[in-house]
Motif scaffolding. Structure first.
Motif, PDB file in Angstrom:
ATOM      1  N   ILE A 189       0.922  -1.151  -0.161  1.00  0.00           N
ATOM      2  CA  ILE A 189       0.004   0.118  -0.024  1.00  0.00           C
ATOM      3  C   ILE A 189       0.846   1.129   0.279  1.00  0.00           C
ATOM      4  CG2 ILE A 189      -1.541   1.188   1.606  1.00  0.00           C
ATOM      5  CD1 ILE A 189      -2.778  -1.299   2.064  1.00  0.00           C
ATOM      6  N   ARG A 190       1.770   1.282   0.981  1.00  0.00           N
ATOM      7  CA  ARG A 190       2.621   2.492   0.795  1.00  0.00           C
ATOM      8  C   ARG A 190       3.603   2.761  -0.424  1.00  0.00           C
ATOM      9  NH1 ARG A 190       5.562  -0.327   5.243  1.00  0.00           N
ATOM     10  NH2 ARG A 190       7.649  -0.713   4.652  1.00  0.00           N
ATOM     11  N   TYR A 191       4.105   1.637  -0.800  1.00  0.00           N
ATOM     12  CA  TYR A 191       4.761   1.653  -2.200  1.00  0.00           C
ATOM     13  C   TYR A 191       3.950   2.214  -3.040  1.00  0.00           C
ATOM     14  CZ  TYR A 191       9.215  -0.323  -0.495  1.00  0.00           C
ATOM     15  OH  TYR A 191      10.376  -0.557   0.224  1.00  0.00           O
ATOM     16  N   GLY A 192       2.596   1.679  -3.307  1.00  0.00           N
ATOM     17  CA  GLY A 192       1.853   2.134  -4.354  1.00  0.00           C
ATOM     18  C   GLY A 192       1.472   3.438  -4.225  1.00  0.00           C
ATOM     19  N   VAL A 193       1.141   3.721  -3.034  1.00  0.00           N
ATOM     20  CA  VAL A 193       0.688   5.276  -2.682  1.00  0.00           C
ATOM     21  C   VAL A 193       1.720   6.249  -3.374  1.00  0.00           C
ATOM     22  CG1 VAL A 193      -0.074   6.993  -1.112  1.00  0.00           C
ATOM     23  CG2 VAL A 193      -1.180   5.100  -1.044  1.00  0.00           C
ATOM     24  N   PHE A 194       2.964   5.844  -2.824  1.00  0.00           N
ATOM     25  CA  PHE A 194       4.357   6.578  -3.099  1.00  0.00           C
ATOM     26  C   PHE A 194       4.483   6.807  -4.450  1.00  0.00           C
ATOM     27  CE2 PHE A 194       8.779   6.851  -4.209  1.00  0.00           C
ATOM     28  CZ  PHE A 194       8.995   7.946  -3.513  1.00  0.00           C
ATOM     29  N   TRP A 195       4.370   5.744  -5.163  1.00  0.00           N
ATOM     30  CA  TRP A 195       4.688   5.980  -6.780  1.00  0.00           C
ATOM     31  C   TRP A 195       3.548   6.547  -7.477  1.00  0.00           C
ATOM     32  CZ3 TRP A 195       9.128   6.401  -8.308  1.00  0.00           C
ATOM     33  CH2 TRP A 195      10.129   5.667  -7.799  1.00  0.00           C
ATOM     34  N   ALA A 196       2.272   6.252  -7.108  1.00  0.00           N
ATOM     35  CA  ALA A 196       0.944   7.211  -7.478  1.00  0.00           C
ATOM     36  C   ALA A 196       1.515   8.408  -7.423  1.00  0.00           C
ATOM     37  CB  ALA A 196      -0.160   6.876  -6.910  1.00  0.00           C
ATOM     38  N   GLY A 197       2.048   8.999  -6.178  1.00  0.00           N
ATOM     39  CA  GLY A 197       2.179  10.535  -5.867  1.00  0.00           C
ATOM     40  C   GLY A 197       3.271  10.915  -6.863  1.00  0.00           C
ATOM     41  N   MET A 198       4.427  10.179  -6.879  1.00  0.00           N
ATOM     42  CA  MET A 198       5.706  10.490  -7.799  1.00  0.00           C
ATOM     43  C   MET A 198       5.343  10.456  -9.192  1.00  0.00           C
ATOM     44  SD  MET A 198       8.051  11.427  -6.105  1.00  0.00           S
ATOM     45  CE  MET A 198       9.237  11.674  -7.506  1.00  0.00           C
ATOM     46  N   LEU A 199       4.663   9.631  -9.851  1.00  0.00           N
ATOM     47  CA  LEU A 199       4.235   9.528 -11.332  1.00  0.00           C
ATOM     48  C   LEU A 199       3.179  10.681 -11.418  1.00  0.00           C
ATOM     49  CD1 LEU A 199       4.225   5.951 -11.832  1.00  0.00           C
ATOM     50  CD2 LEU A 199       6.157   7.487 -12.298  1.00  0.00           C
ATOM     51  N   LEU A 200       2.409  10.992 -10.875  1.00  0.00           N
ATOM     52  CA  LEU A 200       1.270  12.047 -10.963  1.00  0.00           C
ATOM     53  C   LEU A 200       2.208  13.507 -11.087  1.00  0.00           C
ATOM     54  CD1 LEU A 200      -1.481  13.184 -11.056  1.00  0.00           C
ATOM     55  CD2 LEU A 200      -1.494  13.061  -8.664  1.00  0.00           C
TER      56      LEU A 200
ATOM     57  N   VAL B 111      21.212  -9.565  -3.794  1.00  0.00           N
ATOM     58  CA  VAL B 111      20.613  -8.438  -4.495  1.00  0.00           C
ATOM     59  C   VAL B 111      19.273  -8.439  -4.334  1.00  0.00           C
ATOM     60  CG1 VAL B 111      20.463  -6.794  -6.389  1.00  0.00           C
ATOM     61  CG2 VAL B 111      22.659  -8.003  -6.335  1.00  0.00           C
ATOM     62  N   LEU B 112      18.631  -7.321  -3.853  1.00  0.00           N
ATOM     63  CA  LEU B 112      17.267  -7.114  -3.359  1.00  0.00           C
ATOM     64  C   LEU B 112      16.679  -8.364  -2.497  1.00  0.00           C
ATOM     65  CD1 LEU B 112      15.812  -6.686  -6.848  1.00  0.00           C
ATOM     66  CD2 LEU B 112      16.341  -4.789  -4.961  1.00  0.00           C
ATOM     67  N   ALA B 113      17.557  -8.572  -1.459  1.00  0.00           N
ATOM     68  CA  ALA B 113      17.552  -9.509  -0.237  1.00  0.00           C
ATOM     69  C   ALA B 113      15.981  -9.325   0.521  1.00  0.00           C
ATOM     70  CB  ALA B 113      18.463  -9.396   0.830  1.00  0.00           C
ATOM     71  N   PRO B 114      15.667 -10.369   1.211  1.00  0.00           N
ATOM     72  CA  PRO B 114      14.245 -10.338   1.908  1.00  0.00           C
ATOM     73  C   PRO B 114      14.002  -8.802   2.294  1.00  0.00           C
ATOM     74  CG  PRO B 114      15.215 -12.278   2.060  1.00  0.00           C
ATOM     75  CD  PRO B 114      16.286 -11.509   1.562  1.00  0.00           C
ATOM     76  N   SER B 115      12.913  -8.404   1.861  1.00  0.00           N
ATOM     77  CA  SER B 115      12.580  -6.938   2.489  1.00  0.00           C
ATOM     78  C   SER B 115      11.220  -6.573   2.333  1.00  0.00           C
ATOM     79  CB  SER B 115      13.574  -5.834   1.767  1.00  0.00           C
ATOM     80  OG  SER B 115      13.035  -5.623   0.786  1.00  0.00           O
ATOM     81  N   PRO B 116      10.740  -5.493   2.786  1.00  0.00           N
ATOM     82  CA  PRO B 116       9.239  -5.147   2.343  1.00  0.00           C
ATOM     83  C   PRO B 116       8.852  -4.725   0.882  1.00  0.00           C
ATOM     84  CG  PRO B 116      10.111  -4.096   4.488  1.00  0.00           C
ATOM     85  CD  PRO B 116      11.177  -4.545   3.609  1.00  0.00           C
ATOM     86  N   GLN B 117      10.004  -4.567   0.270  1.00  0.00           N
ATOM     87  CA  GLN B 117       9.995  -4.082  -0.917  1.00  0.00           C
ATOM     88  C   GLN B 117       8.955  -4.945  -2.134  1.00  0.00           C
ATOM     89  OE1 GLN B 117      13.546  -4.338  -3.550  1.00  0.00           O
ATOM     90  NE2 GLN B 117      12.853  -2.194  -4.580  1.00  0.00           N
ATOM     91  N   PRO B 118       7.982  -4.369  -2.527  1.00  0.00           N
ATOM     92  CA  PRO B 118       7.087  -5.267  -3.634  1.00  0.00           C
ATOM     93  C   PRO B 118       7.848  -6.079  -4.592  1.00  0.00           C
ATOM     94  CG  PRO B 118       6.141  -3.166  -2.924  1.00  0.00           C
ATOM     95  CD  PRO B 118       7.530  -3.055  -2.641  1.00  0.00           C
ATOM     96  N   LEU B 119       7.193  -6.970  -5.005  1.00  0.00           N
ATOM     97  CA  LEU B 119       7.741  -7.797  -6.089  1.00  0.00           C
ATOM     98  C   LEU B 119       7.961  -6.984  -7.374  1.00  0.00           C
ATOM     99  CD1 LEU B 119       6.523 -11.608  -5.513  1.00  0.00           C
ATOM    100  CD2 LEU B 119       8.659 -10.498  -5.294  1.00  0.00           C
ATOM    101  N   TRP B 120       6.624  -6.242  -7.803  1.00  0.00           N
ATOM    102  CA  TRP B 120       6.591  -5.408  -8.963  1.00  0.00           C
ATOM    103  C   TRP B 120       7.662  -4.347  -8.872  1.00  0.00           C
ATOM    104  CZ3 TRP B 120       5.728  -0.233  -7.637  1.00  0.00           C
ATOM    105  CH2 TRP B 120       5.144   0.060  -6.592  1.00  0.00           C
ATOM    106  N   GLU B 121       8.019  -3.896  -7.752  1.00  0.00           N
ATOM    107  CA  GLU B 121       9.200  -2.878  -7.829  1.00  0.00           C
ATOM    108  C   GLU B 121      10.598  -3.642  -8.064  1.00  0.00           C
ATOM    109  OE1 GLU B 121       9.545   0.899  -5.337  1.00  0.00           O
ATOM    110  OE2 GLU B 121      11.173  -0.355  -4.599  1.00  0.00           O
TER     111      GLU B 121
ATOM    112  N   GLY C 176      14.380   1.728  -6.806  1.00  0.00           N
ATOM    113  CA  GLY C 176      14.003   0.389  -5.983  1.00  0.00           C
ATOM    114  C   GLY C 176      15.376  -0.118  -6.053  1.00  0.00           C
ATOM    115  N   GLY C 177      16.352   0.132  -6.837  1.00  0.00           N
ATOM    116  CA  GLY C 177      17.791  -0.715  -6.774  1.00  0.00           C
ATOM    117  C   GLY C 177      18.684   0.428  -6.021  1.00  0.00           C
ATOM    118  N   GLY C 178      18.326   1.574  -5.276  1.00  0.00           N
ATOM    119  CA  GLY C 178      19.061   2.274  -4.776  1.00  0.00           C
ATOM    120  C   GLY C 178      19.084   1.992  -3.015  1.00  0.00           C
ATOM    121  N   LEU C 179      18.467   2.860  -2.082  1.00  0.00           N
ATOM    122  CA  LEU C 179      18.454   2.468  -0.885  1.00  0.00           C
ATOM    123  C   LEU C 179      17.452   1.630  -0.352  1.00  0.00           C
ATOM    124  CD1 LEU C 179      19.466   6.089   0.461  1.00  0.00           C
ATOM    125  CD2 LEU C 179      20.966   3.972   0.002  1.00  0.00           C
TER     126      LEU C 179
END
Length: 659
Positions: A84-95, A375-385, A494-497
């Motif tokens: 949810i937070r990732y989706g909302v973040f990218w909705a705002g940034m892309l908007l 790379v991209l070790a277990p984290s809350p980062q969504p699979l789509w990102e 997504g590949g940064g921090l």
């Protein structure tokens, strides 16, 4: 017959123009193109402005997008579903970002300048909203403390126990102190203002650099747009730290030297002198940026010299600008040598483990699985990102391949320095490999801000030529460019921090950002009030609070100084370590009991030499400190314990019961 010759210049193409001078009835003479001149970029005329690229719509969507990004941070603070937070973040940034990007892509020069300025704001805002009033990132604590100490003492080159090398690069703390004195802003806010100015200067430096090398105003804005997509731009280089300032000096040194190489007289001298001043400021600010500049200039002077030598042999003339690049190279190397020899002597020792260790770890990946990094070790980062993170280098690679195909027939007609800067961008791809090595991951991340300069030039060369091809249909090419923009933006960020660096959240042990607590700050202030700015052994997360807010001196554990033995083993420190601790004045130990409740999020509690990487500290190791005779608890809170050390009592019997 006319009174004077008239000149007709051939249509601009990817090849250098052939000039035809009409001498009337006498004769017509063809003049061969000058091979060292850069061809004007072939680009379509500015596109018409539609309603979704009008400034009223752009400003409205930018403001709304920023609010939505802020909402994503509020959701992150409450925890819950990461998608949810990732989706909302990218909705705002892309908007916010897509409309202004579309306006920049119209090719209008004035719109491009305003669009770049707005992009600078949009790429700075996410990190600013993350922690606007106080430091949160590891390097921010170090530089904030450094600026406070400079202001408190009135002297530069103050010791720093978080990042010791910062002591020898006072550019960031010096300019922050100056802005604080001039404006009256709090020190961290003054630093934020400096970083915002540097952030904007980087993008407009890229504009100038691309305009000079590609000879196109539209290419300048497009290059800045692409550079704003680099993985470091939104979070890493907007933190209050020295690289964010030094990268602006790096870009402008290159831009001004490029201008000088194409100018004569006073204009050349003024541009070159200013470039040397930028270089001098850069080497007094950040070691790694200076190193990247030296490595780039080595290649530039080598290529322009070889091209110049061949041109003299073939055509009997000396190409312009060769001497200019040599002056910048000689000045940079000379100043860097003097600085590292007489001022920043520990620099090479500080940097060498990152390069040597990462290369060795890369060579061992096939045989020693424990030396590699996931790379991209277990984290809350969504699979789509994560998927877009993997796809972003592919999109960039396609653009680079297109540039190579476009340049192959006219390669010799482009200036050597332009080709080198473009080729420099290709170093982005091997740098990705270093993400697999623990020591190399940091260097790879830091390299992106530099190598993406070449990627930006490549994209600004390719995209206008692709759009200029006929037939050009908005429905066929507009969506493709927009899709590529979205993939690279989302994938690079997504590949940064990692997640705790990007989003605020509830307390999480083992993160530089979300392990901060008012409890640790209070303990540090109490200890400083009781004993002064003493030397302390503490885990790496509590240490940030103790140093940042209280100015305490915290140990930096290493193989030669394994201070972690006080906590991470169930034994007394050996005589050598005890002697080192006593001799260095480390008389206090601060322990956070939450290290026994869960493993650190990033793996260790005391740095890369911690013997319990990936594990929680055994509770017995902490409870034992209340029974040993050489440690006396003097401060206790819910999670923190402060001990006064008396290592002369090593070897005495354990105290029964403990306190």
């Amino acid at each position: 017959m006319t009174d004077a010759p008239t000149q007709r210049i051939a249509r601009v193409t990817d090849e250098a123009p052939t000039e035809r001078i009409d001498l009337g009835a006498a004769e017509t003479q063809l003049i061969e193109p000058v091979r060292e001149s850069t061809p004007d970029a072939s680009e379509p005329p500015p596109a018409s402005v539609r309603w979704w690229t009008s400034w009223s719509f752009i400003v409205a969507t930018s403001a709304l997008g920023i609010l939505v990004v802020g909402l994503s941070y509020r959701l992150a603070e409450q925890g819950g579903n990461a998608n949810i937070r990732y989706g909302v973040f990218w909705a705002g940034m892309l908007l916010a970002a897509i409309p202004v990007t579309a306006r920049v892509a119209t090719g209008d020069r004035v719109s491009g300048a305003w669009g770049v300025a707005l992009l600078g704001v949009l790429t700075y805002v996410p990190k600013f909203l993350r922690n606007p009033h106080a430091p949160a990132y590891h390097d921010e604590y170090a530089h904030w403390r450094q600026a406070l100490d400079v202001l408190g003492s009135g002297q530069l080159f103050r010791p720093n126990s978080i990042i010791p090398i910062v002591q020898y690069y006072p550019g960031t703390s010096g300019i922050t102190a100056a802005v604080h004195e001039l404006t009256g802003l709090p020190v961290f806010s003054a630093g934020q203002l400096v970083l915002f100015a540097s952030h904007m200067l980087v993008l407009f430096g890229v504009v100038v650099l691309a305009q000079v090398h590609l000879r196109s105003p539209a290419a300048g804005a497009l290059a800045a747009l692409v550079y704003a997509l680099n993985p470091s731009e939104m979070y890493f280089d907007t933190q209050y730290a020295y690289e964010g300032i030094a990268i602006a000096l790096f870009v402008w040194a290159l831009a001004l030297t490029s201008i000088a190489a194409r100018s004569t007289g006073r204009r050349r001298v003024a541009a070159l002198v200013t470039a040397l001043l930028c270089t001098a400021a850069c080497l007094a600010t950040h070691h790694l940026t200076t190193l990247f500049m030296v490595l780039l200039l080595v290649v530039v002077v080598a290529v322009v010299s070889v091209r110049g030598w061949r041109t003299r042999r073939r055509e009997g003339r000396t190409p312009e600008g060769v001497a200019v690049w040599w002056v910048l190279f000689g000045g940079t190397v000379g100043m860097a040598a003097l600085w590292t020899t007489f001022v920043a002597t520990p620099t090479l020792t500080y940097l060498s483990p990152y390069f040597g260790g990462s290369v060795e770890q890369l060579s061992d990946i096939n045989t020693e699985q424990d030396t590699s990094r996931v790379v991209l070790a277990p984290s809350p980062q969504p699979l789509w990102e994560r998927g877009l993170t993997a796809l972003a280098p592919v999109v960039v690679g396609i653009i680079c391949l297109a540039a190579i195909l476009m340049l192959r027939k006219v390669f010799k007609r482009w200036r050597a320095d332009t080709l080198v800067l473009m080729a420099y961008g290709l170093m982005y791809f091997p740098a990705v490999l270093f993400l697999l090595a623990p020591s190399g991951a940091e260097g790879a991340r830091r390299s992106w801000a530099f190598t993406y300069l070449g990627i930006a030039l490549i994209a600004a060369f390719v995209v206008p030529r692709w759009r200029a091809r006929r037939p050009a249909r908005w429905w066929s090419r507009g969506p493709v460019i927009t899709l590529a923009f979205v993939v690279v933006l989302v994938g690079n960020v997504g590949g940064g921090l990692n997640d705790p660096y990007r989003f605020p959240g509830p307390f999480r042990w083992g993160t530089d950002t979300n392990s901060a607590s008012a409890e640790a700050r209070t303990v540090g202030e109490q200890l400083a009030a009781r004993a002064g700015r003493v030397r302390v052994v503490a885990d790496r997360y509590t240490a940030l609070q103790l140093v940042g807010y209280s100015g305490l001196r915290v140990a930096a554990p290493s193989e030669g100084f394994p201070a972690w033995k006080l906590v991470q083993t169930g034994q007394d420190p050996d005589p050598r370590l005890a002697a080192d601790l006593r001799g260095s004045g480390f008389d206090y130990l601060v322990v956070d009991t939450r290290m026994a409740e869960e493993a650190s999020f990033i793996g260790d509690n005391y740095g890369p030499t911690d013997p319990l990487i990936g594990q929680a500290t055994p509770r017995e190791n902490l409870d034992r400190l209340d029974r040993v005779p050489w440690a006396t608890r003097i401060i206790t809170t819910e999670h923190l314990r402060v001990y006064k050390l008396d290592l002369f009592l090593l070897g005495a019997n354990l105290v029964e019961g403990g306190s």
